[in-house]
Scaffold this active site. Structure first.
Site, mmCIF file in Angstrom:
data_model
loop_
_atom_site.group_PDB
_atom_site.id
_atom_site.type_symbol
_atom_site.label_atom_id
_atom_site.label_comp_id
_atom_site.label_asym_id
_atom_site.label_seq_id
_atom_site.Cartn_x
_atom_site.Cartn_y
_atom_site.Cartn_z
ATOM 1 N N ARG A 32 0.952 -1.300 0.042
ATOM 2 C CA ARG A 32 -0.022 0.113 -0.193
ATOM 3 C C ARG A 32 0.834 1.322 -0.020
ATOM 4 N NH1 ARG A 32 -3.328 0.812 5.479
ATOM 5 N NH2 ARG A 32 -1.379 -0.153 5.934
ATOM 6 N N SER A 138 -7.018 -16.523 9.354
ATOM 7 C CA SER A 138 -6.277 -16.488 10.645
ATOM 8 C C SER A 138 -7.029 -17.535 11.628
ATOM 9 C CB SER A 138 -6.614 -15.193 11.204
ATOM 10 O OG SER A 138 -6.169 -15.278 12.658
ATOM 11 N N TYR A 151 -11.944 -8.167 13.392
ATOM 12 C CA TYR A 151 -10.912 -9.064 12.687
ATOM 13 C C TYR A 151 -11.481 -10.541 12.461
ATOM 14 C CZ TYR A 151 -6.170 -10.920 11.771
ATOM 15 O OH TYR A 151 -5.161 -11.737 11.174
ATOM 16 N N SER A 152 -12.174 -11.116 13.303
ATOM 17 C CA SER A 152 -12.712 -12.435 13.217
ATOM 18 C C SER A 152 -13.819 -12.566 12.231
ATOM 19 C CB SER A 152 -13.431 -13.040 14.599
ATOM 20 O OG SER A 152 -12.471 -13.078 15.895
ATOM 21 N N ALA A 153 -14.548 -11.702 12.201
ATOM 22 C CA ALA A 153 -15.567 -11.689 11.090
ATOM 23 C C ALA A 153 -14.747 -11.282 9.772
ATOM 24 C CB ALA A 153 -16.465 -10.367 11.398
ATOM 25 N N SER A 154 -13.901 -10.706 9.646
ATOM 26 C CA SER A 154 -13.365 -10.657 8.370
ATOM 27 C C SER A 154 -12.695 -11.845 8.008
ATOM 28 C CB SER A 154 -12.174 -9.432 8.248
ATOM 29 O OG SER A 154 -10.980 -9.798 9.308
ATOM 30 N N LYS A 155 -11.983 -12.475 8.803
ATOM 31 C CA LYS A 155 -11.306 -13.779 8.490
ATOM 32 C C LYS A 155 -12.127 -15.074 8.307
ATOM 33 C CE LYS A 155 -7.081 -12.029 8.557
ATOM 34 N NZ LYS A 155 -6.499 -11.763 7.183
#
Ligand code: NAP
Length: 239
Positions: A32, A138, A151-155
């Protein structure tokens, strides 16, 4: 044919780019903003006789990602492989979570699956060369972690998306898998209390980026040609 690795300027992405180049894949290094780090990844690859080019864009920015990838494919041809690795964490207790912490994490870690892979898949299919797609999820995608609801939702989303895309691309000989690291020594984890972390890992040590990249290289190999829709854990036994 080339392989795009997102977030390859440092950490796990750099190790994946280096290891894929060592096994003969010309690599396109996305990042990025840390141009010098990305350049260092490319130089390391070239110093070992591998091929590397740089392709900076923000994976959470759909139109910028589409423009960068489409132009690269138009000029240099479709990718054989794509590794969706770029990611970040913005931890916070859920009741106090800022909107930006939710949006940044979902945008970078989950929307990027769509933003990056959408412009890549049709050219891969048309090339009729098969291919490999690997996403870095993850342990947090399957096990709850305090402070990481975003983060958990995204992974977890990546794991579901991987399963479904694998079904759609199976006939095309394009495999779609995910790798789920536990605690790995990178800038992302440098603020954690390493002693406390070690105590919850059965192998009693934090992993190294090279221990994740080895699994990605395996998924790119001919020996993994019949594996698709799977998530492989690399976590010292933590889950
Ligand atoms: P890191 O050291 O912080 O490196 C992050 C990489 O992602 C950098 O190359 C960064 O580029 C890039 N990046 C971040 N946001 C981006 C964006 N919007 N667009 C393009 N590139 C972006 O992280 P890491 O530990 O290597 O993590 C890599 C992946 O593994 C992530 O998906 C992470 O969630 C996952 N993971 C890590 C661990 C761990 O313990 N480290 C555990 C499980 C899963 P710049 O250098 O330009 O900023």
């Amino acid at each position: 044919m080339r392989t795009l690795v997102t977030g390859a300027s440092r950490g796990i992405g750099r190790a994946i780019a280096l290891d894929l180049a060592r096994s003969g894949h010309p690599v396109v290094i996305n990042y990025r903003e840390r141009h010098e780090d990305a350049d260092e990844t490319a130089e390391l690859i070239r110093s070992e006789g591998g091929q590397a080019t740089l392709l900076p864009f923000d994976v959470s920015d759909r139109s910028a990602t589409l423009a960068a990838i489409s132009e690269d494919i138009k000029k240099n041809g479709p990718y054989y492989g794509v590794v969706c690795n770029a990611g970040l964490r913005r931890d916070s207790a859920f009741p106090a979570m800022a909107d930006s912490a939710w949006d940044d994490v979902i945008g970078t870690n989950l929307d990027s699956f769509y933003n990056v892979l959408k412009p890549c898949t049709m050219p891969m299919i048309r090339a009729k060369s098969g291919g490999r797609i690997v996403s870095i999820t993850s342990t947090a995608g399957s096990v709850g972690v305090r402070g990481q609801v975003n983060y958990s939702a995204s992974k977890a989303g990546i794991i579901g998306a991987t399963r479904s895309l694998a079904l759609e691309l199976a006939k095309r000989k394009i495999t779609v898998n995910a790798v789920a690291p536990g605690f790995i020594e990178t800038e992302m984890t440098q603020d954690l209390d390493s002693e406390a972390v070690r105590q919850i890992i059965p192998m009693q040590r934090i992993g190294k980026p090279e221990e994740v990249s080895g699994t990605v290289v395996f998924l790119f190999s001919k020996k993994a040609a019949y594996m698709t829709g799977q998530t492989l854990s690399v976590n010292g036994g933590v889950a």
